[in-house]
Design a protein around this motif. Sequence first.
Motif, mmCIF file in Angstrom:
data_model
loop_
_atom_site.group_PDB
_atom_site.id
_atom_site.type_symbol
_atom_site.label_atom_id
_atom_site.label_comp_id
_atom_site.label_asym_id
_atom_site.label_seq_id
_atom_site.Cartn_x
_atom_site.Cartn_y
_atom_site.Cartn_z
ATOM 1 N N LEU A 43 0.821 -1.213 0.000
ATOM 2 C CA LEU A 43 0.000 0.000 0.000
ATOM 3 C C LEU A 43 0.856 1.264 0.000
ATOM 4 O O LEU A 43 0.548 2.235 -0.700
ATOM 5 N N GLU A 44 1.943 1.256 0.785
ATOM 6 C CA GLU A 44 2.820 2.431 0.819
ATOM 7 C C GLU A 44 3.507 2.618 -0.539
ATOM 8 O O GLU A 44 3.714 3.752 -0.991
ATOM 9 N N GLY A 45 3.872 1.499 -1.181
ATOM 10 C CA GLY A 45 4.486 1.603 -2.502
ATOM 11 C C GLY A 45 3.550 2.249 -3.503
ATOM 12 O O GLY A 45 3.953 3.110 -4.300
ATOM 13 N N LEU A 46 2.275 1.849 -3.457
ATOM 14 C CA LEU A 46 1.280 2.447 -4.342
ATOM 15 C C LEU A 46 1.103 3.926 -4.029
ATOM 16 O O LEU A 46 1.019 4.761 -4.945
ATOM 17 N N ALA A 47 1.066 4.266 -2.742
ATOM 18 C CA ALA A 47 0.914 5.679 -2.354
ATOM 19 C C ALA A 47 2.081 6.514 -2.873
ATOM 20 O O ALA A 47 1.889 7.637 -3.366
ATOM 21 N N ALA A 48 3.289 5.987 -2.775
ATOM 22 C CA ALA A 48 4.460 6.732 -3.247
ATOM 23 C C ALA A 48 4.419 6.913 -4.762
ATOM 24 O O ALA A 48 4.753 7.989 -5.275
ATOM 25 N N ARG A 49 3.998 5.861 -5.485
ATOM 26 C CA ARG A 49 3.897 5.984 -6.945
ATOM 27 C C ARG A 49 2.875 7.037 -7.329
ATOM 28 O O ARG A 49 3.107 7.861 -8.222
ATOM 29 N N LEU A 50 1.730 7.018 -6.672
ATOM 30 C CA LEU A 50 0.687 7.998 -6.979
ATOM 31 C C LEU A 50 1.104 9.409 -6.572
ATOM 32 O O LEU A 50 0.783 10.389 -7.259
ATOM 33 N N ALA A 51 1.829 9.510 -5.456
ATOM 34 C CA ALA A 51 2.310 10.827 -5.025
ATOM 35 C C ALA A 51 3.271 11.408 -6.055
ATOM 36 O O ALA A 51 3.264 12.622 -6.320
ATOM 37 N N ALA A 52 4.099 10.541 -6.651
ATOM 38 C CA ALA A 52 5.019 11.013 -7.692
ATOM 39 C C ALA A 52 4.259 11.570 -8.891
ATOM 40 O O ALA A 52 4.737 12.474 -9.578
ATOM 41 N N GLN A 53 3.063 11.048 -9.113
ATOM 42 C CA GLN A 53 2.245 11.510 -10.235
ATOM 43 C C GLN A 53 1.433 12.758 -9.874
ATOM 44 O O GLN A 53 1.282 13.669 -10.702
ATOM 45 N N HIS A 54 0.894 12.790 -8.645
ATOM 46 C CA HIS A 54 -0.153 13.759 -8.343
ATOM 47 C C HIS A 54 0.208 14.822 -7.304
ATOM 48 O O HIS A 54 -0.561 15.785 -7.137
ATOM 49 N N ALA A 87 -0.724 12.918 -0.358
ATOM 50 C CA ALA A 87 -0.208 13.353 -1.655
ATOM 51 C C ALA A 87 -0.551 12.384 -2.777
ATOM 52 O O ALA A 87 -0.444 12.733 -3.954
ATOM 53 N N SER A 88 -0.994 11.171 -2.421
ATOM 54 C CA SER A 88 -1.426 10.213 -3.451
ATOM 55 C C SER A 88 -2.744 10.656 -4.082
ATOM 56 O O SER A 88 -3.078 10.257 -5.192
ATOM 57 N N HIS A 89 -3.526 11.446 -3.336
ATOM 58 C CA HIS A 89 -4.820 11.952 -3.791
ATOM 59 C C HIS A 89 -5.755 10.810 -4.208
ATOM 60 O O HIS A 89 -6.464 10.901 -5.217
ATOM 61 N N ASN A 90 -5.747 9.749 -3.376
ATOM 62 C CA ASN A 90 -6.649 8.619 -3.598
ATOM 63 C C ASN A 90 -7.302 8.277 -2.256
ATOM 64 O O ASN A 90 -6.669 7.677 -1.386
ATOM 65 N N ARG A 91 -8.549 8.683 -2.089
ATOM 66 C CA ARG A 91 -9.211 8.571 -0.780
ATOM 67 C C ARG A 91 -9.358 7.129 -0.309
ATOM 68 O O ARG A 91 -9.295 6.850 0.894
ATOM 69 N N TYR A 92 -9.538 6.199 -1.245
ATOM 70 C CA TYR A 92 -9.726 4.800 -0.851
ATOM 71 C C TYR A 92 -8.412 4.198 -0.352
ATOM 72 O O TYR A 92 -8.388 3.430 0.615
ATOM 73 N N ILE A 146 9.857 11.262 -5.378
ATOM 74 C CA ILE A 146 8.539 11.875 -5.581
ATOM 75 C C ILE A 146 8.700 13.223 -6.284
ATOM 76 O O ILE A 146 7.983 13.537 -7.238
ATOM 77 N N GLY A 147 9.659 14.024 -5.815
ATOM 78 C CA GLY A 147 9.892 15.336 -6.416
ATOM 79 C C GLY A 147 10.358 15.247 -7.855
ATOM 80 O O GLY A 147 10.086 16.154 -8.651
ATOM 81 N N SER A 148 11.023 14.147 -8.206
ATOM 82 C CA SER A 148 11.492 13.942 -9.584
ATOM 83 C C SER A 148 10.418 13.319 -10.464
ATOM 84 O O SER A 148 10.657 13.062 -11.650
ATOM 85 N N ARG A 149 9.247 13.042 -9.873
ATOM 86 C CA ARG A 149 8.116 12.426 -10.591
ATOM 87 C C ARG A 149 8.484 11.034 -11.118
ATOM 88 O O ARG A 149 7.995 10.594 -12.167
ATOM 89 N N ASP A 150 9.333 10.350 -10.356
ATOM 90 C CA ASP A 150 9.763 8.998 -10.724
ATOM 91 C C ASP A 150 9.019 8.000 -9.840
ATOM 92 O O ASP A 150 9.468 7.664 -8.736
#
Length: 213
Positions: free
Chosen positions: A84-95, A135-140, A180-184
């Motif tokens: 779950l944290e990995g997904l949050a970090a990926r989404l944070a890099a995007q959003h 920062a993932s901007h995914n409420r679920y 995250i800041g590098s959008r990677d």
Amino acid sequence: MATTGQRDAHELLLDAIDQGEFRPGDRLVESELAERFGVSRTPIREALQRLETQGVLARDGRSLVVAALDHDQLGELYVVRAELEGLAARLAAQHAAPEEVRVLWEMVRKDRELVDRPEALARTNKRFHRQIHLASHNRYLIQQLDMVHRAMALMAQTSLAAPGRGPQSIDEHEAIVRAIGSRDGEAADAAIREHISRAFETRLLRDAERFAV
């Protein structure tokens, strides 16, 4: 449907456990809790029953105590947390907004001032991870991570108390924010998984030392 009193008592108890006011093994007494939180015994009783059903509390004879995670539960929790944290970090890099990334950097900077205070660092660590979740901007996803971090309150001691773990953890946080800041997204995912793996390893080592003959 739960009344406002029931819901508030449940949240008050969860928050107290999450903040370390009650530790694994601590006995919870209905009358004492009602006095402490300024509510009647009925919502406290119902909240205790609900927390027992949720596995947050356990029976010790006739008493209810804050539950502790066994070895298998600990491993299961870290597996779910890493995913779950990995997904949050990926989404944070995007959003994540630029302001959110700057807040994360500021958190890392301030944490370096707390490197020798593990309990304080543990509190800021929770806020850091929560900021990534937001920062993932995914409420679920945020809801699921809230549940995971509630369960982490059932660990007896922070892994940040281990010698050298504080500065290592801050360096890992820095790597996460940089990605995250590098959008990677892939790098952010990998960095936070490495961070969680190191924390799990540290906790396992501390448990092994505690039971060493």
